[in-house]
Design an enzyme around this catalytic site. Sequence first.
Site, PDB file in Angstrom:
ATOM      1  N   ILE A  53       4.098  19.109  27.665  1.00 52.56           N
ATOM      2  CA  ILE A  53       4.907  19.531  28.661  1.00 52.56           C
ATOM      3  C   ILE A  53       4.469  21.015  29.531  1.00 52.56           C
ATOM      4  O   ILE A  53       4.871  21.418  30.353  1.00 52.56           O
ATOM      5  CB  ILE A  53       6.437  19.185  28.526  1.00 52.56           C
ATOM      6  CG1 ILE A  53       7.084  19.269  29.881  1.00 52.56           C
ATOM      7  CG2 ILE A  53       7.141  20.190  27.595  1.00 52.56           C
ATOM      8  CD1 ILE A  53       6.906  18.495  30.976  1.00 52.56           C
ATOM      9  N   TYR A 142      18.055  29.620  21.193  1.00 54.07           N
ATOM     10  CA  TYR A 142      18.074  28.120  21.791  1.00 54.07           C
ATOM     11  C   TYR A 142      19.342  27.930  22.867  1.00 54.07           C
ATOM     12  O   TYR A 142      18.984  27.691  24.256  1.00 54.07           O
ATOM     13  CB  TYR A 142      18.562  27.167  20.692  1.00 54.07           C
ATOM     14  CG  TYR A 142      18.884  25.680  21.037  1.00 54.07           C
ATOM     15  CD1 TYR A 142      18.084  24.949  21.630  1.00 54.07           C
ATOM     16  CD2 TYR A 142      20.104  25.079  20.885  1.00 54.07           C
ATOM     17  CE1 TYR A 142      18.062  23.674  21.915  1.00 54.07           C
ATOM     18  CE2 TYR A 142      20.280  23.825  20.982  1.00 54.07           C
ATOM     19  CZ  TYR A 142      19.116  22.966  21.652  1.00 54.07           C
ATOM     20  OH  TYR A 142      19.653  21.590  21.727  1.00 54.07           O
TER      21      TYR A 142
HETATM   22  P1  NAD Z   1      13.662  16.185  18.664  1.00 51.39           P
HETATM   23  O1  NAD Z   1      13.266  17.547  18.301  1.00 51.39           O
HETATM   24  O2  NAD Z   1      13.972  15.198  17.991  1.00 51.39           O
HETATM   25  O3  NAD Z   1      12.367  15.639  19.689  1.00 51.39           O
HETATM   26  C1  NAD Z   1      11.990  16.573  20.523  1.00 51.39           C
HETATM   27  C2  NAD Z   1      10.320  15.804  20.958  1.00 51.39           C
HETATM   28  O4  NAD Z   1       9.559  16.732  21.695  1.00 51.39           O
HETATM   29  C3  NAD Z   1       9.718  15.653  19.722  1.00 51.39           C
HETATM   30  O5  NAD Z   1       9.086  14.289  19.843  1.00 51.39           O
HETATM   31  C4  NAD Z   1       8.523  16.412  19.899  1.00 51.39           C
HETATM   32  O6  NAD Z   1       7.164  16.149  19.382  1.00 51.39           O
HETATM   33  C5  NAD Z   1       8.322  16.657  21.418  1.00 51.39           C
HETATM   34  N1  NAD Z   1       7.808  17.947  21.952  1.00 51.39           N
HETATM   35  C6  NAD Z   1       7.684  19.210  21.334  1.00 51.39           C
HETATM   36  N2  NAD Z   1       7.003  20.073  22.187  1.00 51.39           N
HETATM   37  C7  NAD Z   1       6.361  19.162  23.077  1.00 51.39           C
HETATM   38  C8  NAD Z   1       5.421  19.560  24.172  1.00 51.39           C
HETATM   39  N3  NAD Z   1       4.845  20.690  24.332  1.00 51.39           N
HETATM   40  N4  NAD Z   1       5.186  18.459  25.133  1.00 51.39           N
HETATM   41  C9  NAD Z   1       5.748  17.350  24.979  1.00 51.39           C
HETATM   42  N5  NAD Z   1       6.511  16.856  23.924  1.00 51.39           N
HETATM   43  C10 NAD Z   1       6.778  17.722  22.914  1.00 51.39           C
HETATM   44  O7  NAD Z   1      14.775  16.613  19.750  1.00 51.39           O
HETATM   45  P2  NAD Z   1      15.912  15.693  20.369  1.00 51.39           P
HETATM   46  O8  NAD Z   1      16.972  15.891  19.370  1.00 51.39           O
HETATM   47  O9  NAD Z   1      15.477  14.357  20.567  1.00 51.39           O
HETATM   48  O10 NAD Z   1      16.466  16.579  21.510  1.00 51.39           O
HETATM   49  C11 NAD Z   1      15.866  16.300  22.984  1.00 51.39           C
HETATM   50  C12 NAD Z   1      16.597  17.211  23.823  1.00 51.39           C
HETATM   51  O11 NAD Z   1      18.088  17.071  23.711  1.00 51.39           O
HETATM   52  C13 NAD Z   1      16.180  18.735  23.634  1.00 51.39           C
HETATM   53  O12 NAD Z   1      16.289  19.403  24.767  1.00 51.39           O
HETATM   54  C14 NAD Z   1      17.525  19.374  22.825  1.00 51.39           C
HETATM   55  O13 NAD Z   1      17.546  20.690  23.280  1.00 51.39           O
HETATM   56  C15 NAD Z   1      18.672  18.517  23.483  1.00 51.39           C
HETATM   57  N6  NAD Z   1      20.019  18.178  22.710  1.00 51.39           N
HETATM   58  C16 NAD Z   1      19.619  17.471  21.568  1.00 51.39           C
HETATM   59  C17 NAD Z   1      21.004  17.399  20.746  1.00 51.39           C
HETATM   60  C18 NAD Z   1      20.764  16.541  19.633  1.00 51.39           C
HETATM   61  O14 NAD Z   1      21.842  16.789  18.700  1.00 51.39           O
HETATM   62  N7  NAD Z   1      19.699  15.759  19.030  1.00 51.39           N
HETATM   63  C19 NAD Z   1      22.116  18.074  21.147  1.00 51.39           C
HETATM   64  C20 NAD Z   1      21.871  18.906  22.452  1.00 51.39           C
HETATM   65  C21 NAD Z   1      20.870  18.790  23.047  1.00 51.39           C
HETATM   66  C1  AKB Z   2      21.259  21.657  17.499  1.00 57.75           C
HETATM   67  O1  AKB Z   2      22.158  21.635  16.519  1.00 57.75           O
HETATM   68  O2  AKB Z   2      20.415  22.286  17.671  1.00 57.75           O
HETATM   69  C2  AKB Z   2      21.406  20.469  18.552  1.00 57.75           C
HETATM   70  C3  AKB Z   2      22.409  20.893  19.672  1.00 57.75           C
HETATM   71  C4  AKB Z   2      23.903  20.708  19.388  1.00 57.75           C
HETATM   72  O3  AKB Z   2      21.899  21.229  20.640  1.00 57.75           O
HETATM   73  N1  AKB Z   2      22.066  19.298  17.867  1.00 57.75           N
END
Ligand code: NAD
Ligand code: AKB
Length: 318
Positions: A53, A142
């Site tokens: 990305i 973050y």
């Molecule tokens: P994750 O780490 O499980 O998945 C992220 C994905 O992005 C991975 O598959 C990784 O390979 C891919 N990635 C990394 N670098 C990349 C790049 N340069 N180009 C393309 N792909 C790339 O994260 P997630 O838990 O699925 O979270 C997704 C989004 O939601 C993030 O922005 C995160 O901050 C946000 N978020 C998640 C949570 C949670 O609890 N899971 C909570 C709050 C916010």
């Molecule tokens: C983390 O713990 O970093 C995520 C979030 C709450 O953004 N699950």
Amino acid sequence: MKKILVVGASGQIGTELVVALRSKFGNENVIASDIKDEIKPALQNGPYEKLDIMDASQLKTIVSKHGITEIYQLAALLSATAEKHPDFAWKLNMEGLFNVLNLAKEGTIKKIFWPSSIAVFGPNTPKTNTPQYTIMEPSTVYGISKLAGERWCEYYATQFDVDVRSIRYPGLISYTSLPGGGTTDYAVEIFYSAKRGEDFSCFLKADTALPMMYMDDAIRATISLMESPKEDVKIRSSYNLAGISFTPAEIAAAIQKFKPDFQITYDPDFRQKIADSWPGSIDDKAAQEHWGWKPNYDLEKMCKVMLDNVLEHDFQGS
Ligand code: NAD
Ligand code: AKB
């Protein structure tokens, strides 16, 4: 016709989001993409593009090849990993967002989803029922990147009429994909131990309350926000979203109702400080009022579905 690109599709949220979007809009209309070469089995029933990305020209090529109209930009480093790699976390979390916002500014993309997090709040934020508008002051790399991202989303929406929509997700809990380096990850890992009949050593203290949500609710909220009429989306930074708030001791007690022999111990590490800076519960009145948000899962219902399914239905495989 709607053509959707999901960036970061192999992650915890992306995997389930692609499955849900494909079942709603058709497999061919949802292009999964990730920096990973391998395509997870769950993503193999539709198009996949390898994409970094941070590479704006590669993104543009894929968008034009598939005639993409909407992007869900999920790629980021999460809280715990970001503290270990602050420079790279800032670069990935900001550049990924800008590349997508700029495509929308040019008019190539009609709509964007970009997730924020409860990590936008900090130690000076009111901890209980944290309001939509309040002191933020995040103390993690973050959280700083997510708060900056929110401000840029609102700026692009107001200055350039970019239709960008966002949710401040709580910690998300699911059985199909492991979480990717966050502070709330213990609330997923605990189910793997409980299901295997093992004790669980928790990296947070017993009384650390955090906002959490079962993944089905998060996916439903995301698609519901994206499908809402434009005029209903009145907040263009990011919406507070609440599900279930609990402490490690409370989730352990809820699991013990189904698995009476389950035991938890506590061995806090560097993630305790991150958790201590976040809210314990969230007020999401605005999401309820603007686009009708309501969660379906409470702690007991979530524990039952997790214990029934974890290690049984796994989308992990690459
Ligand atoms: P994750 O780490 O499980 O998945 C992220 C994905 O992005 C991975 O598959 C990784 O390979 C891919 N990635 C990394 N670098 C990349 C790049 N340069 N180009 C393309 N792909 C790339 O994260 P997630 O838990 O699925 O979270 C997704 C989004 O939601 C993030 O922005 C995160 O901050 C946000 N978020 C998640 C949570 C949670 O609890 N899971 C909570 C709050 C916010
Ligand atoms: C983390 O713990 O970093 C995520 C979030 C709450 O953004 N699950």
